[in-house]
Motif scaffolding. Structure first.
Motif, PDB file in Angstrom:
ATOM      1  N   ALA A 105       0.844  -1.196   0.000  1.00 63.05           N
ATOM      2  CA  ALA A 105       0.000   0.000   0.000  1.00 63.05           C
ATOM      3  C   ALA A 105       0.872   1.235   0.000  1.00 63.05           C
ATOM      4  CB  ALA A 105      -0.923   0.000   1.212  1.00 63.05           C
ATOM      5  N   GLY A 106       0.675   2.103  -0.964  1.00 61.00           N
ATOM      6  CA  GLY A 106       1.422   3.344  -1.058  1.00 61.00           C
ATOM      7  C   GLY A 106       0.902   4.386  -0.090  1.00 61.00           C
ATOM      8  N   PRO A 107       1.498   5.568  -0.072  1.00 56.02           N
ATOM      9  CA  PRO A 107       1.086   6.620   0.867  1.00 56.02           C
ATOM     10  C   PRO A 107      -0.291   7.176   0.543  1.00 56.02           C
ATOM     11  CG  PRO A 107       2.720   7.462  -0.676  1.00 56.02           C
ATOM     12  CD  PRO A 107       2.652   5.979  -0.895  1.00 56.02           C
ATOM     13  N   GLY A 108      -1.005   7.562   1.587  1.00 53.70           N
ATOM     14  CA  GLY A 108      -2.295   8.222   1.406  1.00 53.70           C
ATOM     15  C   GLY A 108      -3.416   7.313   0.971  1.00 53.70           C
ATOM     16  N   CYS A 109      -3.303   6.007   1.220  1.00 52.40           N
ATOM     17  CA  CYS A 109      -4.314   5.057   0.772  1.00 52.40           C
ATOM     18  C   CYS A 109      -5.090   4.478   1.959  1.00 52.40           C
ATOM     19  CB  CYS A 109      -3.681   3.908   0.001  1.00 52.40           C
ATOM     20  SG  CYS A 109      -2.857   4.415  -1.520  1.00 52.40           S
ATOM     21  N   THR A 110      -6.374   4.274   1.775  1.00 57.45           N
ATOM     22  CA  THR A 110      -7.203   3.549   2.738  1.00 57.45           C
ATOM     23  C   THR A 110      -7.993   2.481   1.994  1.00 57.45           C
ATOM     24  OG1 THR A 110      -8.978   5.202   2.515  1.00 57.45           O
ATOM     25  CG2 THR A 110      -7.428   5.479   4.351  1.00 57.45           C
ATOM     26  N   LEU A 111      -8.288   1.379   2.670  1.00 58.41           N
ATOM     27  CA  LEU A 111      -8.920   0.228   2.037  1.00 58.41           C
ATOM     28  C   LEU A 111     -10.407   0.174   2.343  1.00 58.41           C
ATOM     29  CD1 LEU A 111      -6.293  -2.456   3.204  1.00 58.41           C
ATOM     30  CD2 LEU A 111      -6.096  -0.814   1.301  1.00 58.41           C
ATOM     31  N   THR A 112     -11.180  -0.366   1.414  1.00 56.26           N
ATOM     32  CA  THR A 112     -12.578  -0.666   1.720  1.00 56.26           C
ATOM     33  C   THR A 112     -12.603  -1.925   2.579  1.00 56.26           C
ATOM     34  OG1 THR A 112     -12.878  -2.065  -0.236  1.00 56.26           O
ATOM     35  CG2 THR A 112     -13.315   0.295  -0.495  1.00 56.26           C
ATOM     36  N   PRO A 113     -13.638  -2.124   3.420  1.00 56.92           N
ATOM     37  CA  PRO A 113     -13.653  -3.263   4.346  1.00 56.92           C
ATOM     38  C   PRO A 113     -13.555  -4.630   3.679  1.00 56.92           C
ATOM     39  CG  PRO A 113     -15.272  -1.627   5.016  1.00 56.92           C
ATOM     40  CD  PRO A 113     -14.760  -1.192   3.671  1.00 56.92           C
ATOM     41  N   ASP A 114     -13.979  -4.735   2.419  1.00 54.41           N
ATOM     42  CA  ASP A 114     -14.000  -6.045   1.758  1.00 54.41           C
ATOM     43  C   ASP A 114     -12.843  -6.251   0.798  1.00 54.41           C
ATOM     44  OD1 ASP A 114     -15.039  -4.059   0.086  1.00 54.41           O
ATOM     45  OD2 ASP A 114     -16.168  -5.516  -1.088  1.00 54.41           O
ATOM     46  N   MET A 115     -11.802  -5.410   0.858  1.00 55.12           N
ATOM     47  CA  MET A 115     -10.703  -5.559  -0.092  1.00 55.12           C
ATOM     48  C   MET A 115     -10.052  -6.926   0.013  1.00 55.12           C
ATOM     49  SD  MET A 115      -7.007  -3.722  -0.502  1.00 55.12           S
ATOM     50  CE  MET A 115      -7.249  -2.714  -1.945  1.00 55.12           C
ATOM     51  N   LEU A 116      -9.614  -7.305   1.205  1.00 52.43           N
ATOM     52  CA  LEU A 116      -8.881  -8.566   1.351  1.00 52.43           C
ATOM     53  C   LEU A 116      -9.788  -9.765   1.113  1.00 52.43           C
ATOM     54  CD1 LEU A 116      -6.544  -7.749   4.374  1.00 52.43           C
ATOM     55  CD2 LEU A 116      -6.060  -7.632   1.920  1.00 52.43           C
ATOM     56  N   SER A 117     -11.047  -9.663   1.497  1.00 53.01           N
ATOM     57  CA  SER A 117     -12.004 -10.746   1.194  1.00 53.01           C
ATOM     58  C   SER A 117     -12.137 -10.926  -0.314  1.00 53.01           C
ATOM     59  CB  SER A 117     -13.374 -10.443   1.804  1.00 53.01           C
ATOM     60  OG  SER A 117     -13.352 -10.536   3.204  1.00 53.01           O
ATOM     61  N   SER A 118     -12.156  -9.819  -1.051  1.00 53.04           N
ATOM     62  CA  SER A 118     -12.251  -9.889  -2.515  1.00 53.04           C
ATOM     63  C   SER A 118     -11.030 -10.579  -3.099  1.00 53.04           C
ATOM     64  CB  SER A 118     -12.389  -8.480  -3.097  1.00 53.04           C
ATOM     65  OG  SER A 118     -13.553  -7.843  -2.628  1.00 53.04           O
ATOM     66  N   CYS A 119      -9.853 -10.279  -2.531  1.00 53.69           N
ATOM     67  CA  CYS A 119      -8.621 -10.929  -2.996  1.00 53.69           C
ATOM     68  C   CYS A 119      -8.660 -12.429  -2.735  1.00 53.69           C
ATOM     69  CB  CYS A 119      -7.415 -10.328  -2.284  1.00 53.69           C
ATOM     70  SG  CYS A 119      -7.065  -8.623  -2.715  1.00 53.69           S
ATOM     71  N   VAL A 120      -9.030 -12.813  -1.522  1.00 49.80           N
ATOM     72  CA  VAL A 120      -9.029 -14.232  -1.153  1.00 49.80           C
ATOM     73  C   VAL A 120     -10.094 -14.984  -1.944  1.00 49.80           C
ATOM     74  CG1 VAL A 120      -9.351 -15.868   0.745  1.00 49.80           C
ATOM     75  CG2 VAL A 120      -8.086 -13.737   1.131  1.00 49.80           C
ATOM     76  N   ARG A 121     -11.206 -14.332  -2.222  1.00 51.69           N
ATOM     77  CA  ARG A 121     -12.245 -14.961  -3.046  1.00 51.69           C
ATOM     78  C   ARG A 121     -11.689 -15.265  -4.432  1.00 51.69           C
ATOM     79  NH1 ARG A 121     -15.632 -11.016  -3.069  1.00 51.69           N
ATOM     80  NH2 ARG A 121     -16.452 -11.534  -1.004  1.00 51.69           N
ATOM     81  N   LEU A 122     -10.962 -14.322  -5.014  1.00 56.85           N
ATOM     82  CA  LEU A 122     -10.358 -14.545  -6.332  1.00 56.85           C
ATOM     83  C   LEU A 122      -9.337 -15.678  -6.268  1.00 56.85           C
ATOM     84  CD1 LEU A 122      -9.185 -11.940  -8.894  1.00 56.85           C
ATOM     85  CD2 LEU A 122      -7.590 -13.699  -8.195  1.00 56.85           C
ATOM     86  N   LEU A 123      -8.513 -15.705  -5.235  1.00 55.71           N
ATOM     87  CA  LEU A 123      -7.504 -16.766  -5.104  1.00 55.71           C
ATOM     88  C   LEU A 123      -8.165 -18.132  -4.983  1.00 55.71           C
ATOM     89  CD1 LEU A 123      -5.004 -15.042  -2.650  1.00 55.71           C
ATOM     90  CD2 LEU A 123      -4.753 -15.333  -5.121  1.00 55.71           C
ATOM     91  N   ASN A 124      -9.298 -18.212  -4.299  1.00 60.43           N
ATOM     92  CA  ASN A 124     -10.006 -19.478  -4.176  1.00 60.43           C
ATOM     93  C   ASN A 124     -10.660 -19.893  -5.482  1.00 60.43           C
ATOM     94  OD1 ASN A 124     -10.521 -20.791  -1.207  1.00 60.43           O
ATOM     95  ND2 ASN A 124      -9.920 -18.640  -1.061  1.00 60.43           N
TER      96      ASN A 124
END
Length: 548
Positions: A105-124
């Motif tokens: 994550a670069g400077p000045g960034c904030t994540l939506t609550p489901d970002m990592l869930s979206s990543c893991v869903r894609l990996l699955n």
């Protein structure tokens, strides 16, 4: 469909310009431009939605290490967004060397609550582990806290990545690859890898260096894109996008280019086209093949004689059959001697002297099938900057009608400036190697008037070749020059039939959508603006399946 209106645009002898005109008007934008705020209202996930996401159970549950480049207030905001994640198997990278994946994550960034869930869903979905890198869509937060400037990104495009960091400043990467590339990067005096905008761009290029995704498989390679707004950036940081603006100074002629120009009458337009090739164009290793098709004015034949005497590189060949754009161009290609074939409309004018050099230099690459140019109208608005598959129902021109320098939003303008992958380019100006043309079998003569250029590009992509748009090659396209009326019911029926052929042939691709045009963008309004989630059909091409 209003057949009377259609007849006003279709002209048997206007070459492909008439077909393009029909295409642009028949599949015209239907709706008003959707503001980003309205798009957000329709796509926002509720707290109940996030609660449901948090209960998802994944077979593959990778540990995700976090490598954040943020300080002070930015860091506090990032840490807070990390604490709200619906997927909880996440820790700082320095505390979990066993992490399978790393979130950068670069400077000045904030994540939506489901970002990592979206990543893991894609990996699955990918059976737990053939993905090396994942990037996302994003937007900006201005000084008043409003969300603005969405970056709706295309699928993986290595050509574009060479010039600009279009992937953004937050991405998920396999940890082993992250560490390998980190070890190869240059470091500052303090021993740290530079992670400013240029550093992130260089880092991404190294991460993707060995990723060779076959055209047509952009959604199934090791570099993936999730087309959802999954993080926000502070507006002033988001503007700092790394761009490689290196332009080669030496533009020596490559091998022979055969320029193929179909023509019927229209002395004035053809003369402007030929004059630009001889006087403006700086690529001299070419031959010009004019395919004469049933002209009736004495002036055009007199002009043919004059120009062949003027320059020995100009040849006129006569095609006596009825108008068929594909067949005429195939006939012209059969007379060509060049390694490169440049199919060019008779109402185009070379604007930049190095245009043909840029087209040929890209087409020379073995993985490139065809290269198209930026075409502008005489009033300097955009006529063509690539073709969007599915736009208007079947296919339409990107940025058409836009003022140069006043494109919608900062992110689309960033894409517009650089050579990049597209699904198709217009036949009004397209260059390819002869061997590629022959492998594809040339233009499909069953598509006599329309969509033959798009069809050829899609066939080349299916064979594993890239289709590129090169904005450094710039021409004026006086599209309306040879347009006229046509009252033939036969031509109207043919137009219907060709639409049906194209849609049935490419239904799968139309259903999947253009990989280089984000699914959150409209297919019926101003290109590169937000889609109306309520009014726009999921598959607008379906209404044309039975067109005969």
């Amino acid at each position: 469909m209003n057949l009377g209106k259609l007849k006003n645009y279709l002209n048997l002898f206007s070459l492909q310009q008439a077909a393009v005109s029909i295409r642009d008007r028949f599949f015209a934008p239907e709706h008003e431009e959707v503001p980003y705020e309205r798009w957000l209202e329709h796509t926002r996930i509720s707290s109940r939605g996030y609660a449901k996401i948090s209960k998802e159970v994944f077979h593959f549950q990778p540990t995700i290490g976090v490598y954040a480049h943020a300080e002070g207030r930015d860091r506090a905001a990032f840490v807070q967004s990390l604490s709200l994640q619906t997927y909880r198997n996440v820790r700082p990278l320095k505390d979990c060397p066993e992490a399978e994946y790393t979130l950068f994550a670069g400077p000045g960034c904030t994540l939506t609550p489901d970002m990592l869930s979206s990543c893991v869903r894609l990996l699955n979905e990918d059976n737990g582990g053939y993905v090396d890198l994942v990037y996302f869509d994003s937007d900006c937060i201005d000084a008043e806290g409003r969300k603005t400037n969405p970056a709706f990104r295309p699928e993986y495009d290595p050509i574009l990545l060479r010039k600009v960091n279009y992937m953004g400043n937050v991405f998920l990467v396999r940890t082993a690859l992250f560490r390998k590339v980190s070890g190869e990067m240059e470091r500052d005096s303090g021993g740290k890898v530079s992670l400013d905008s240029d550093g992130v761009h260089a880092f991404l290029k190294r991460l993707c260096k060995g990723e060779h995704v076959r055209p047509g498989q952009e959604r199934s390679g090791t570099v993936r894109h999730i087309p959802r707004i999954l993080y926000h950036e502070v507006l002033e940081n988001a503007r700092k996008v790394s761009v490689d603006r290196h332009i080669p100074l030496l533009k020596k002629d490559l091998e022979l280019v055969s320029v193929i120009i179909p023509n019927k009458d229209h002395v004035r337009e053809l003369k402007s086209c030929i004059d630009s090739l001889l006087e403006v164009n700086a690529y001299h290793n070419l031959e010009i093949i004019i395919v004469e098709n049933n002209s009736s004015s004495p002036e055009i034949f007199q002009y043919y004689e004059e120009i062949q005497k003027r320059d020995e590189r100009i040849h006129v060949y006569t095609y006596t059959g009825s108008f068929n754009y594909s067949r005429i161009n195939n006939f012209g290609a059969s007379k060509a001697h060049g390694r490169f074939l440049l199919f060019l409309n008779n109402d185009t004018v070379i604007l930049k002297p190095s245009s043909i050099w840029y087209l040929a230099s890209h087409a020379e690459r073995q993985d490139v099938g065809v290269v198209g140019a930026l075409l502008i109208y005489p009033d300097h608005t955009v006529q063509h900057a690539g073709v969007i598959l599915g736009y208007g129902g079947i296919a339409g021109h990107a940025y058409q009608g836009e003022e140069l320098g006043e494109l919608p939003g900062e992110y689309p303008e960033l894409l517009f400036e650089h050579t990049r992958n597209v699904s198709a380019v217009t036949g009004a100006c397209m260059l390819m190697r002869r061997e590629v043309y022959e492998q594809a079998g040339g233009f499909d003569e069953e598509l006599a008037v329309t969509f033959n250029d798009v069809d050829l590009c899609l066939r080349l992509r299916k064979e594993g070749y890239r289709v590129l748009i090169c904005p450094n090659a710039e021409l004026i396209h006086n599209e309306s020059a040879s347009r006229g009326a046509e009252d033939s019911e036969e031509k109207v029926r043919r137009f219907h039939r060709e639409i049906g052929i194209f849609v049935r042939r490419w239904e799968k691709e139309l259903e999947a959508g253009d990989p280089f045009y984000n699914p959150n963008l409209t297919l019926t309004g101003r290109t590169y603006t937000c889609k109306d989630p309520v009014r726009e059909a999921r598959a607008p091409y379906l209404k044309y399946l039975r067109m005969e």
